[in-house]
Design a protein around this motif. Structure first.
Motif, short mmCIF file in Angstrom:
data_model
loop_
_atom_site.label_atom_id
_atom_site.label_comp_id
_atom_site.label_asym_id
_atom_site.label_seq_id
_atom_site.Cartn_x
_atom_site.Cartn_y
_atom_site.Cartn_z
N THR A 240 -12.26 95.07 67.29
CA THR A 240 -13.50 94.34 67.02
C THR A 240 -14.11 94.79 65.71
N HIS A 597 -15.31 88.25 73.12
CA HIS A 597 -14.00 87.99 72.54
C HIS A 597 -13.92 86.58 71.95
N ILE A 600 -15.75 86.51 68.58
CA ILE A 600 -15.00 87.18 67.52
C ILE A 600 -13.81 86.33 67.07
#
Length: 665
Positions: A240, A597, A600
């Protein structure tokens, strides 16, 4: 079809080749992305959990695609130049020459074997093997392979010729003036191929800025790592953090910067101008002052005789006859126009024959004429020069000259045996459309100056008709250099055109010196650009291309940095959304992204896709408008700044919803 496959294959090979870290390190932004990709790939390989491995794998794939798209942009721009270079190289490599030997015979040799000083015979249908000067013969030359202009050009003794052009008629004996590898065609191949393209000062400065921004964001992300670890592993992991770094650094402009520069050079070649360096193209975009010759640039160039104005005591027929006799040996366009006008006045079709010795024009005396066998001496030339050799010049001579000058014409005085006969009115026509173009330059803050050898009155009329901002009359070569230095001393960049040896010093002094291909070798060597069409007004097109290059670079830089705002709001809230102590950050999730998630991945996918989406803008250039710097800045901020924030918000939100359909968000 095979050529298209070869073209595509060359782009793909270059795209893959540029993955080499030794190549990538020249682009600090994309080098960081490549390092981040390597880190995520390593994490994917050692990851134990299936869900985490899939997430890391998706991030790695998207990052790899980002690098590929960046390499593709540069490879595509280079390939466009190489396609033109390959055509020119085939022309060069297939050329053979008939070398003239000392005994008068000829021997076939390959063009690359020719050295400076060699003499070659070129016959109809032959390709001229190298740059040189005609020393014998007259022939028609097809220069379309170099200039793109289909109309043939007549070449005679002392005219320069370019290797790769084709002789259509007759034969020429040419002396080669450059060694193999130094020809104009060789320089053009190196330019359009772009393999050795040097970065321009502005490009270097922008690369340094992007490098600094990248370093700052690296430090920011590294600082966030211990903070994330403090809140626990659920706050953020290394993958990340890499995604955050890639989204925050200016990857878009970093990926397109080289392509913009290469495309700018290619756009100059599309207007048939060869720039010796990218610095010249870039300087053209920053020009403050343009110095333009009047004749051939602002005006058509061929002044035509339109009227005879005799002084009292002289008939129009007497003036016409004297003008005709003094112009019979004058082969210039204006000389021929005097003869034609005199024939109309005298109502004669066949030219009369006169015995005598022609006196050619001299820059020192500023007159020409003829010494007849019967003792008469006739001269025509500048009014001031004729006035000096006339015993008692009538006032009407000056009055008529001033009237012609005020009307925008050029007065040419005629005298015979010390007696003034009158004035020939020569009229030069201002090229159509120039006034509008000069208005465009004025809107951009560019000052236009006309340089002419005409007197001040004539120069003022032409300047007003053309719409230039200023002019210098009775200008000599040293006057142009003085003007250039004066402008440069005030911190301004100056551009000018020229074709003669006397223009070489000024071309070398100017920041952008556009030499004519038909000009002397001294002018071509002094200038940093060469116009293949030998059209002096091409300088205006060059400035437009330079402006478009700078605007394109600025627009895409603005868009790239603006993108970071949207990507920030996509990733930062997602990173800490699961931390109870930082629940207030949920308010920053203004796009309503479903999962960390998904947010991102959405930001990364947009970050990758925006690069190929902007390649057409980088290659063609952002649409240019003639306007002031303030108006341009305001439009840039709105079009590429504000929209650069809005578009990513919409795109990331849409991508997140699409990922949700596949269970990836």
């Amino acid at each position: 079809m095979a050529g298209q496959r070869s073209y595509t294959a060359s782009i793909l090979k270059a795209t893959i080749r540029k993955l080499d870290p030794r190549e990538m390190i020249h682009n600090p932004v994309m080098f960081v992305v490549e390092l981040g990709t390597a880190v995520v790939v390593w994490l994917t390989l050692i990851q134990k959990g299936a869900a985490d491995r899939n997430y890391d794998l998706l991030v790695a794939i998207i990052l790899f695609l980002t690098i590929l798209f960046a390499n593709f942009a540069e490879a595509f721009a280079e390939a466009r130049g190489r396609a033109q270079a390959d055509f020119l190289r085939r022309t060069k490599s297939s050329t053979r020459a008939k070398l003239l030997l000392p005994d008068g015979t000829t021997s076939w040799v390959d063009a690359p074997q020719l050295t400076k000083g060699a003499k070659v015979l070129v016959e109809a249908g032959d390709v001229i093997p190298g740059d040189g000067v005609v020393i014998e013969g007259v022939g028609s030359v097809d220069e379309s392979a170099i200039t793109g202009e289909s109309a043939p050009v007549v070449k005679a003794a002392d005219d320069g010729v370019t290797g790769g052009t084709v002789l259509l008629s007759d034969h020429l004996v040419i002396e080669i003036t450059v060694n193999a590898g130094e020809t104009f065609l060789d320089r053009m191949i190196a330019l359009v191929e772009g393999a050795e393209r040097q970065k321009t000062p502005n490009e270097i400065a922008l690369s340094a800025l992007l490098g600094v921004l990248t370093l700052i964001f690296v430090l920011v992300v590294v600082t966030l790592v211990p903070i994330a670890r403090y809140f626990g592993p659920h706050a953020a992991n290394i993958t990340t953090m890499v995604a955050l770094l890639v989204c925050l650094i200016p990857t878009t402009i970093g990926a397109l910067l080289s392509a913009i520069g290469i495309a700018g050079m290619n756009r100059v070649s599309l207007v048939n101008v060869v720039a010796k360096s990218g610095r010249a193209v870039e300087a053209a975009g920053d020009i403050d002052t343009i110095i333009l010759d009047k004749t051939g640039t602002i005006t058509i160039g061929n002044r035509m005789a339109t009227e005879f104005l005799p002084v009292p005591g002289v008939t129009q027929e007497e003036l016409a006859e004297a003008s005709l006799i003094s112009s019979l040996a004058d082969t210039t366009p204006e000389g021929r126009s005097v003869v034609e006008l005199a024939q109309d006045i005298l109502h004669i079709k066949e030219l009369p024959q006169y015995e005598g010795e022609a006196v050619p024009f001299s820059a020192h005396t500023r007159m020409s004429g003829i010494d007849l066998a019967d003792g008469r001496k006739i001269r025509k030339g500048a009014v001031s020069a004729i006035r000096d050799i006339v015993e008692d010049p009538p006032a009407e001579l000056e009055q008529n000259a001033e009237r012609v000058a005020k009307d925008g014409g050029t007065p040419l005085a005629v005298e015979m045996d010390g007696r003034a006969l009158g004035i020939i009115r020569l009229k030069d026509i201002v090229k159509s459309g120039l006034k509008e173009r000069f208005n465009d330059f004025r809107a951009m803050g560019i000052r236009t100056v006309m340089a002419t050898g005409d007197n001040k009155i004539t120069a003022a009329v032409i300047a007003q008709e053309a719409g230039v901002d200023d002019f210098i009359a009775e200008a000599k070569p040293e006057d142009k250099i003085a003007l250039i230095k004066k402008e440069q001393s005030q911190g301004k960049l100056v551009a000018m055109t020229g074709d003669g040896t006397n223009d070489a010093p000024a071309l070398a002094q100017a920041d952008v010196g556009l030499a004519m291909n038909s000009g002397t070798m001294a002018a071509k060597e002094a200038g940093n650009m060469i116009d293949l069409d030998s059209n002096p007004t091409k300088l205006l097109d060059v400035v437009m291309v330079g402006k478009q290059l700078l605007i394109t670079r600025g627009a895409l830089t603005t868009f790239s940095i603006s993108n970071d705002i949207a990507k920030y709001f996509a990733i930062i809230p997602a990173m800490f959304a699961a931390v109870p102590e930082l629940s207030g950050l949920k308010a920053l999730n203004i796009m309503g992204l479903k999962t960390p998630h998904g947010a991102i991945l959405s930001a990364l996918i947009f970050n990758a896709l925006i690069i190929p989406a902007l390649i057409p803008f980088a290659i063609r250039g952002v649409k240019y408008r003639a306007e002031s710097a303030d108006a341009m800045l305001a439009r840039n901020i709105f079009n590429w700044g504000v929209l650069g924030v809005i578009i990513p918000f919409i795109a990331i939100w849409g991508i997140d919803h699409i990922l949700g359909l596949f269970g990836l968000a």
